[in-house]
Design an enzyme around this catalytic site. Structure first.
Site, PDB file in Angstrom:
ATOM      1  N   GLU A  56       0.841  -1.198   0.000  1.00  0.00           N
ATOM      2  CA  GLU A  56       0.000   0.000   0.000  1.00  0.00           C
ATOM      3  C   GLU A  56       0.874   1.245   0.000  1.00  0.00           C
ATOM      4  O   GLU A  56       0.527   2.272  -0.578  1.00  0.00           O
ATOM      5  CB  GLU A  56      -0.928  -0.015   1.211  1.00  0.00           C
ATOM      6  N   HIS A  86     -11.620  -6.540   7.905  1.00  0.00           N
ATOM      7  CA  HIS A  86     -12.366  -6.273   6.666  1.00  0.00           C
ATOM      8  C   HIS A  86     -13.620  -5.469   6.973  1.00  0.00           C
ATOM      9  O   HIS A  86     -14.622  -5.560   6.272  1.00  0.00           O
ATOM     10  CB  HIS A  86     -12.780  -7.568   5.964  1.00  0.00           C
TER      11      HIS A  86
HETATM   12  C1  LIG Z   1      -1.798  -5.077   4.217  1.00  0.00           C
HETATM   13  C2  LIG Z   1      -2.714  -5.955   3.431  1.00  0.00           C
HETATM   14  N1  LIG Z   1      -2.954  -5.663   2.144  1.00  0.00           N
HETATM   15  C3  LIG Z   1      -3.804  -6.412   1.429  1.00  0.00           C
HETATM   16  C4  LIG Z   1      -4.439  -7.484   1.980  1.00  0.00           C
HETATM   17  C5  LIG Z   1      -5.444  -8.302   1.171  1.00  0.00           C
HETATM   18  N2  LIG Z   1      -4.907  -9.633   0.875  1.00  0.00           N
HETATM   19  C6  LIG Z   1      -5.165 -10.688   1.676  1.00  0.00           C
HETATM   20  S1  LIG Z   1      -4.369 -12.057   1.202  1.00  0.00           S
HETATM   21  C7  LIG Z   1      -3.686 -11.287  -0.137  1.00  0.00           C
HETATM   22  C8  LIG Z   1      -2.764 -12.045  -1.044  1.00  0.00           C
HETATM   23  C9  LIG Z   1      -1.535 -12.523  -0.351  1.00  0.00           C
HETATM   24  O1  LIG Z   1      -0.792 -13.336  -1.197  1.00  0.00           O
HETATM   25  P1  LIG Z   1       0.512 -14.103  -0.732  1.00  0.00           P
HETATM   26  O2  LIG Z   1       1.322 -13.259   0.190  1.00  0.00           O
HETATM   27  O3  LIG Z   1       1.202 -14.599  -1.929  1.00  0.00           O
HETATM   28  O4  LIG Z   1      -0.005 -15.310   0.159  1.00  0.00           O
HETATM   29  P2  LIG Z   1      -0.954 -16.532  -0.250  1.00  0.00           P
HETATM   30  O5  LIG Z   1      -2.366 -16.073  -0.078  1.00  0.00           O
HETATM   31  O6  LIG Z   1      -0.633 -16.926  -1.628  1.00  0.00           O
HETATM   32  O7  LIG Z   1      -0.657 -17.610   0.741  1.00  0.00           O
HETATM   33  C10 LIG Z   1      -4.100  -9.954  -0.191  1.00  0.00           C
HETATM   34  C11 LIG Z   1      -3.699  -9.004  -1.232  1.00  0.00           C
HETATM   35  C12 LIG Z   1      -4.161  -7.751   3.334  1.00  0.00           C
HETATM   36  N3  LIG Z   1      -4.710  -8.796   3.968  1.00  0.00           N
HETATM   37  N4  LIG Z   1      -3.297  -6.978   4.028  1.00  0.00           N
END
Ligand SMILES: Cc1ncc(C[n+]2csc(CCOP(=O)(O)OP(=O)(O)O)c2C)c(N)n1
Lengths: 355, 426
Positions: free
Chosen positions: A78, A147
């Site tokens: 962000e 959320h």
């Molecule tokens: C600070 C923040 N930004 C955005 C999100 C929304 N979000 C939740 S999971 C995710 C994807 C994360 O992907 P990754 O780190 O590759 O982990 P995976 O889900 O593949 O295990 C996002 C963008 C969040 N939870 N926290």
């Protein structure tokens, strides 16, 4: 700005425009599409907004239509998203970054608060930050504490940032277009609980989709709603109710249900605030109720309450009342005990009516 | 001056923006031939006390132990006893059985949300087996395998998922954001990557106190883009903190492929080297390789040789969560074409190949585990499912905001109880 249809200036033209019934997501998508088409400087970026079209589908189809350098995915940062938007703005673009949930905006706070909001001031307007940060906010979807937050007061507190909260598809489109055209940074909070339909505060009743409400009647093409203009949702004499976002609908439904002749004002923008509309109404009704979903302490209601008593003190017949979320993180299983629903609002209305 | 600046650009080439694009989208065939997958056993294993830069070659390859012949190979073979391997196999299979049932529970409306880790079980289960029970873990939301490998009661996991009156977190957290101090499992945040600097701080504290415990954190590859990743690696390097960073590279972050976290330019393991942290890149679907890498890093940290970053190269076989539909953004063929296989199958086949296990035993175990999960679920359901009234009492909503309730929360707590009576007059 020739040829633009302005709600205030040219209501006839707007009323004549063909309309469609859209939900709030579709209205936002429409506004983004129009601005991408009208203004080559507009770029959209954020997590999952590109090919996929956003986790709430707000940018669906836009990358395909406008290309990958106008609408694109970003790394999960962000800070990077808002920092890059500051740089793009400095170059001369008009970025519209999306933060996936308002709860996740905090890593970007320094770039927003210390940078975007102050660029104009500290450079004596040499550099500006014409970005619009879109972000879904608010609870009521069993999203738990990360959320569901309503952090608008944090942003309203920052000088140099404008804060907008739409409550209908019609407003969402017009306000978003105005926000994008604004030359200052705007944070545009989208009440996710009412993306698909308005909410009467009764979580156990079925949701009616937007398309069965007149407020989903959205004119085609370009129009904008000026920032800083509130909307009188219903006129009344008994009291003034100030609300925004999801709570506009909850309040309206409670007033209807209780048969209270309240004047309900949807603020639409918190900064700049339509103080005239508020003063005019409170002077007429003599009573004021403020409703927001966000936590209470130092919430935006505190600012509104201070303003009302500073400016309307001699017209007030009762203390200003606030109905808000509780001062706790948003709980998961007890989310409806947290939410300022019909009972909490109803009690405050009864108190004001008995004064 | 200004005029000069205007003219300077005339003969320069035009720039263009690079926006990463994955190799396949819905409808495409999946093609992983671009991946350079080395033979199992070919990777050198430096001493745990080596200089961080000596691990650089290991950041650009994939450490593999289990070969296509189902045998363990090379210097990284951790030479585990059959009992230990069966224990890892069992925990991974239990995670899978648990995920399967909880996913269905969400679909049946028993809770709001669930996230599976299918295909990634080794990255938490085998890694946890390589740590000591009192080492502190700082997980993301996809490491249910840590709790299961530490024998956390399944029924407590289900209670949390159902947000019911027996939920130890009092129904406050989104399903799967568990917490257990007793089991060395740090409270999971919904905000990505925050746990990384925290794990470093925990490790620094352990070093300040001349303790012997280390910490380990987990995060997805997408989350390495957050600034917290940089802060964590910098602190870890500066203080030589006894910690392990597990980067679970499952190729996808919701709809964004790993290219949006920078994988087109360098591996995630290679990021370690720039900070002066040891880096390893391991086949995340090879439980023995995961165990060996984690053990190497744990021994390094425990002997005061500092932090390690491990990239677990794996694949998210299903959607991001119950709110996601991956068929909208990636090729459905990817899962079958994934060249590193499945961790449960690979370990099972290895145990069978060395005569320590059989298909019949596997089948019987799977049945037994499904039954174990079913029993835990039924038991938890007696305490309620989400949204059916059996939640923690209203006043608990106001507890733990602070240690003590200030006046305003006391008043709000009373208001909440009043509202409850108005709504449900007894
Ligand atoms: C600070 C923040 N930004 C955005 C999100 C929304 N979000 C939740 S999971 C995710 C994807 C994360 O992907 P990754 O780190 O590759 O982990 P995976 O889900 O593949 O295990 C996002 C963008 C969040 N939870 N926290």
């Amino acid at each position: 700005m020739a040829g633009m249809i302005h709600e205030e200036d040219d209501p006839v033209t707007l009323a004549d425009a063909p309309t469609r019934r859209l939900n709030m997501i579709e209205a936002i998508n429409d506004a983004l599409d129009i601005m991408l088409t009208r203004d080559p400087d507009v770029v959209i970026m954020g997590q999952d907004v590109g090919y996929f079209g956003g986790v709430f589908r707000a940018t669906a189809g836009l990358q395909e239509k406008h290309g990958k350098t106008r609408v694109f995915d970003t790394p999960i940062s962000e800070c990077g998203i808002i920092g890059a938007a500051v740089g793009m703005g400095a170059y001369g673009l008009r970025p519209v970054p999306e933060i996936q949930f308002a709860d996740y905006i905090y890593p970007g706070l320094d770039q927003l608060v210390s940078e975007a909001a102050r660029l104009r001031y500290r450079s004596a307007a040499e550099f500006t930050s014409p970005m619009t940060v879109r972000t879904p906010f608010g609870g009521g979807i069993f999203g738990g504490q990360t959320h569901s937050q309503s952090p608008e007061a944090l942003f309203a507190h920052v000088s140099g940032l404008k804060t907008v909260v739409p409550s209908t598809p019609y407003d969402a489109k017009g306000l978003l277009i105005a926000a994008i055209e604004d030359n200052d940074p705007v944070i545009f909070f989208e009440p996710k609980r009412i993306y698909n339909g308005p909410f009467d505060g009764y979580y156990d009743r079925p949701n009616t989709p937007w398309k069965s409400y007149d407020a989903s009647e959205v004119p085609e093409g370009y129009y904008s709603i000026p920032l800083g203009k509130a909307r009188i949702v219903r006129e009344g004499e008994a009291m003034t109710v100030l609300a925004y976002g999801t709570m506009v609908h909850v309040v309206e439904s409670v007033c209807r249900e209780k048969g209270v002749n309240a004047e309900v004002i949807d603020l639409r923008t918190l900064v700049p605030l339509d103080i005239e509309a508020i003063e005019k109404s409170v002077r007429k009704t003599g009573k004021c109720l403020i409703v927001h979903e966000a936590t209470r302490t130092a919430g935006f209601g505190a600012e509104l309450s201070a303003l009302v008593q500073e400016r309307c003190f001699y017209h007030l017949e009762a203390p200003v009342q606030r109905v808000t979320g509780f001062d706790t993180p948003y709980p998961h299983s007890l989310e409806w005990a947290f939410f300022p629903g019909p009972i909490r609002i109803g009690e405050a209305i009864d108190t004001l009516m008995s004064e | 001056m200004v005029k000069q600046a205007e003219q300077a650009g005339i003969n320069r080439p035009r720039l263009s923006l690079h926006v990463p694009e994955p190799r396949g989208r819905p409808g495409d065939t999946a093609n992983f031939s671009y991946l350079d997958i080395p033979e199992a056993g070919d990777q050198p294993r430096p001493d745990e006390s080596c200089e961080p830069k000596e691990t650089f070659p290991l950041c650009d390859t994939i450490i593999r132990v289990l070969g296509d012949d189902n045998q363990a190979h090379g210097a990284w073979d951790p030479q585990l006893s059959p009992d230990k391997m069966r224990a890892i196999l069992r925990d991974m299979a239990l995670v899978r059985a648990f995920d399967d049932r909880m996913y269905r529970g969400q679909r049946q409306g028993k809770t709001s949300f669930y996230m599976k880790c299918i295909g990634e079980e080794a990255t938490s289960v085998a890694a946890t087996h390589a740590l000591d029970f009192d080492d502190m873990t700082f997980p993301s939301y996809r490491q249910q395998g840590i709790l299961i490998a530490r024998d956390y009661p399944l029924v407590d996991m289900v209670n949390q998922i159902y947000s019911n009156r027996a939920d130890k977190l009092k129904g406050r957290q989104l399903p799967i954001l568990y917490s257990s101090r007793e089991y060395g499992f740090f409270t999971v945040s919904g905000n990505l990557t925050t746990q990384l600097p925290q794990a470093v701080g925990w490790a620094m504290a352990s070093a300040i106190r001349n303790d012997s415990r280390i910490s380990a954190s987990w995060t997805g590859e997408g989350s390495t883009a957050e600034g917290d990743f940089h802060s964590a690696l910098t602190f870890a390097a500066v203080y030589n903190a006894p910690t392990i960073f597990n980067i679970v590279n499952n190729q996808w972050a919701i709809s964004s492929f790993s290219g949006f976290a920078g994988s087109e330019r360098a591996t995630f393991a290679a990021r370690a080297i720039g900070y002066g942290v040891a880096g390893l890149r391991v086949d995340g679907n090879d439980p023995l390789a995961v165990y060996a890498a984690e053990r190497w890093a744990a021994d390094r940290a425990r002997s005061n040789h500092g932090p390690t970053l491990i990239e677990h190269f794996t694949y998210r076989a299903e959607g991001h969560s119950t709110s996601d539909d991956p068929s909208a953004y990636r090729s459905a063929r990817e899962r079958e074409e994934w060249p590193l296989g499945d961790p449960v199958t690979r370990l099972k086949d290895h145990l069978i190949a060395i005569g320590e296990w059989s298909e019949e035993q596997q089948e019987a175990m799977d049945k037994e585990l499904a039954e174990q999960v079913r029993t835990a679920t039924k038991q938890a359901e007696k305490n309620g499912i989400l949204g059916h009234g059996l939640h923690h009492p209203f006043h608990t909503m106001f507890e733990d905001v602070f240690e003590e309730l200030p006046w305003h929360l006391r008043e709000q707590s009373e208001a909440a109880l009043r509202e409850r009576k108005l709504k449900w007059p007894e």
